[in-house]
Design a protein around this motif. Structure first.
Motif, PDB file in Angstrom:
ATOM      1  N   ARG A  46     -12.469  12.027  28.029  1.00  0.00           N
ATOM      2  CA  ARG A  46     -11.720  13.211  27.578  1.00  0.00           C
ATOM      3  C   ARG A  46     -10.545  12.845  26.686  1.00  0.00           C
ATOM      4  O   ARG A  46      -9.951  11.776  26.806  1.00  0.00           O
ATOM      5  CB  ARG A  46     -11.165  13.964  28.792  1.00  0.00           C
ATOM      6  CG  ARG A  46     -12.213  14.582  29.669  1.00  0.00           C
ATOM      7  CD  ARG A  46     -11.552  15.333  30.792  1.00  0.00           C
ATOM      8  NE  ARG A  46     -10.797  14.400  31.620  1.00  0.00           N
ATOM      9  CZ  ARG A  46     -10.913  14.315  32.926  1.00  0.00           C
ATOM     10  NH1 ARG A  46     -11.705  15.108  33.572  1.00  0.00           N
ATOM     11  NH2 ARG A  46     -10.203  13.442  33.605  1.00  0.00           N
ATOM     12  N   CYS A  47     -10.200  13.814  25.822  1.00  0.00           N
ATOM     13  CA  CYS A  47      -8.954  13.750  25.057  1.00  0.00           C
ATOM     14  C   CYS A  47      -8.451  15.172  24.857  1.00  0.00           C
ATOM     15  O   CYS A  47      -9.238  16.125  24.869  1.00  0.00           O
ATOM     16  CB  CYS A  47      -9.125  13.016  23.738  1.00  0.00           C
ATOM     17  SG  CYS A  47     -10.385  13.682  22.651  1.00  0.00           S
ATOM     18  N   CYS A  48      -7.152  15.318  24.717  1.00  0.00           N
ATOM     19  CA  CYS A  48      -6.522  16.640  24.628  1.00  0.00           C
ATOM     20  C   CYS A  48      -5.577  16.698  23.438  1.00  0.00           C
ATOM     21  O   CYS A  48      -4.911  15.719  23.130  1.00  0.00           O
ATOM     22  CB  CYS A  48      -5.690  16.923  25.883  1.00  0.00           C
ATOM     23  SG  CYS A  48      -6.603  16.871  27.417  1.00  0.00           S
ATOM     24  N   GLY A  49      -5.517  17.862  22.815  1.00  0.00           N
ATOM     25  CA  GLY A  49      -4.561  18.095  21.742  1.00  0.00           C
ATOM     26  C   GLY A  49      -4.954  19.316  20.943  1.00  0.00           C
ATOM     27  O   GLY A  49      -6.133  19.615  20.780  1.00  0.00           O
ATOM     28  N   GLY A  50      -3.972  20.015  20.444  1.00  0.00           N
ATOM     29  CA  GLY A  50      -4.204  21.270  19.735  1.00  0.00           C
ATOM     30  C   GLY A  50      -4.628  21.101  18.291  1.00  0.00           C
ATOM     31  O   GLY A  50      -4.688  19.996  17.757  1.00  0.00           O
ATOM     32  N   ILE A  51      -4.897  22.247  17.687  1.00  0.00           N
ATOM     33  CA  ILE A  51      -5.221  22.325  16.264  1.00  0.00           C
ATOM     34  C   ILE A  51      -4.096  23.107  15.605  1.00  0.00           C
ATOM     35  O   ILE A  51      -3.821  24.239  15.980  1.00  0.00           O
ATOM     36  CB  ILE A  51      -6.569  23.038  16.031  1.00  0.00           C
ATOM     37  CG1 ILE A  51      -7.701  22.286  16.732  1.00  0.00           C
ATOM     38  CG2 ILE A  51      -6.845  23.153  14.526  1.00  0.00           C
ATOM     39  CD1 ILE A  51      -9.041  23.011  16.689  1.00  0.00           C
ATOM     40  N   ARG A  52      -3.430  22.478  14.648  1.00  0.00           N
ATOM     41  CA  ARG A  52      -2.353  23.148  13.934  1.00  0.00           C
ATOM     42  C   ARG A  52      -2.811  23.524  12.534  1.00  0.00           C
ATOM     43  O   ARG A  52      -3.830  23.032  12.063  1.00  0.00           O
ATOM     44  CB  ARG A  52      -1.092  22.296  13.903  1.00  0.00           C
ATOM     45  CG  ARG A  52      -1.222  20.986  13.204  1.00  0.00           C
ATOM     46  CD  ARG A  52       0.084  20.209  13.142  1.00  0.00           C
ATOM     47  NE  ARG A  52       0.764  20.206  14.418  1.00  0.00           N
ATOM     48  CZ  ARG A  52       2.055  19.979  14.586  1.00  0.00           C
ATOM     49  NH1 ARG A  52       2.814  19.688  13.564  1.00  0.00           N
ATOM     50  NH2 ARG A  52       2.605  20.016  15.768  1.00  0.00           N
ATOM     51  N   ALA A  53      -2.046  24.380  11.875  1.00  0.00           N
ATOM     52  CA  ALA A  53      -2.375  24.799  10.517  1.00  0.00           C
ATOM     53  C   ALA A  53      -1.091  24.996   9.726  1.00  0.00           C
ATOM     54  O   ALA A  53      -0.091  25.466  10.270  1.00  0.00           O
ATOM     55  CB  ALA A  53      -3.180  26.091  10.537  1.00  0.00           C
ATOM     56  N   GLY A  54      -1.131  24.619   8.466  1.00  0.00           N
ATOM     57  CA  GLY A  54       0.012  24.809   7.594  1.00  0.00           C
ATOM     58  C   GLY A  54      -0.244  24.207   6.230  1.00  0.00           C
ATOM     59  O   GLY A  54      -1.204  23.459   6.042  1.00  0.00           O
ATOM     60  N   PRO A  55       0.619  24.506   5.285  1.00  0.00           N
ATOM     61  CA  PRO A  55       0.408  24.020   3.917  1.00  0.00           C
ATOM     62  C   PRO A  55       0.672  22.527   3.744  1.00  0.00           C
ATOM     63  O   PRO A  55       0.157  21.914   2.815  1.00  0.00           O
ATOM     64  CB  PRO A  55       1.408  24.845   3.101  1.00  0.00           C
ATOM     65  CG  PRO A  55       2.464  25.249   4.068  1.00  0.00           C
ATOM     66  CD  PRO A  55       1.774  25.388   5.385  1.00  0.00           C
TER      67      PRO A  55
END
Length: 140
Positions: A46-55
Motif C-alpha cells: 500500500r501507499c497513500c497520498g492525495g491528488i492535487r491540482a493547480g497551474p
C-alpha cells in the motif's frame, strides 16, 4: 500514448510488496502533459497520498510531497508508503475544461489508479467531486 500507458502499467505492476520510488508523467492522447504521479514507497502493498491540482504543479513538487507522505504514514504507524498525484490545471480554465482535464488524467493514469495499491483522495486544489470524476474516468 502507448508508451505512456506502458509506463503507467509498469508502475502499477511495481506497486506490489515493498518497493522504492516510481515516477510517471501522465500524458493525454493528444500529447499534452496532464500531470504526474509519484510513488515514493510501497509498504505492505500500500501507499497513500492525495491528488492535487493547480497551474504550477511540477514533478519535483509531487516527488517531494510523496516522500513526506512516506514519513507521515510511518509516524502515524500505518503500514503504507507515500504517494502523490498532481494535475496541471492552467489558469482560466472553464468548469467544462477543468472537468475534461480531470477525466483525461483519470483515463491516462487508469492502470495505476486501478491497481488498488494507491489510496488516493482530495488534496490542495481538488475536491472529493474532482476525485470521483478522476476515479470514474479511470473505471473505478
Amino acid at each position: 500514448m502507448e508508451l505512456v500507458n506502458e509506463a503507467v502499467t509498469r508502475a502499477a505492476g511495481q506497486c506490489t510488496g515493498s518497493s522504492g520510488a516510481s515516477s510517471v508523467r501522465v500524458i493525454g492522447p493528444d500529447g499534452t502533459l496532464l500531470g504526474f504521479v509519484e510513488i515514493d514507497r510501497v509498504v505492505a502493498g500500500r501507499c497513500c497520498g492525495g491528488i492535487r491540482a493547480g497551474p504550477a504543479v511540477t514533478a519535483g513538487e509531487i516527488q517531494r510531497i510523496a516522500a513526506v507522505m512516506t514519513l507521515k504514514c510511518g509516524f502515524a504507524g500505518l503500514a503504507a508508503g507515500g504517494a502523490k498525484g498532481g494535475v496541471i490545471m492552467p489558469d482560466g480554465m472553464t468548469a467544462k475544461q477543468r472537468a475534461a482535464r480531470l477525466e483525461a488524467f483519470g483515463r491516462a493514469a487508469a492502470p495505476l489508479l486501478r491497481a488498488g495499491t494507491w489510496s488516493h483522495g482530495a488534496d490542495l486544489g481538488t475536491t472529493e467531486a474532482d476525485i470521483a470524476r478522476i476515479r470514474y474516468a479511470a473505471g473505478i
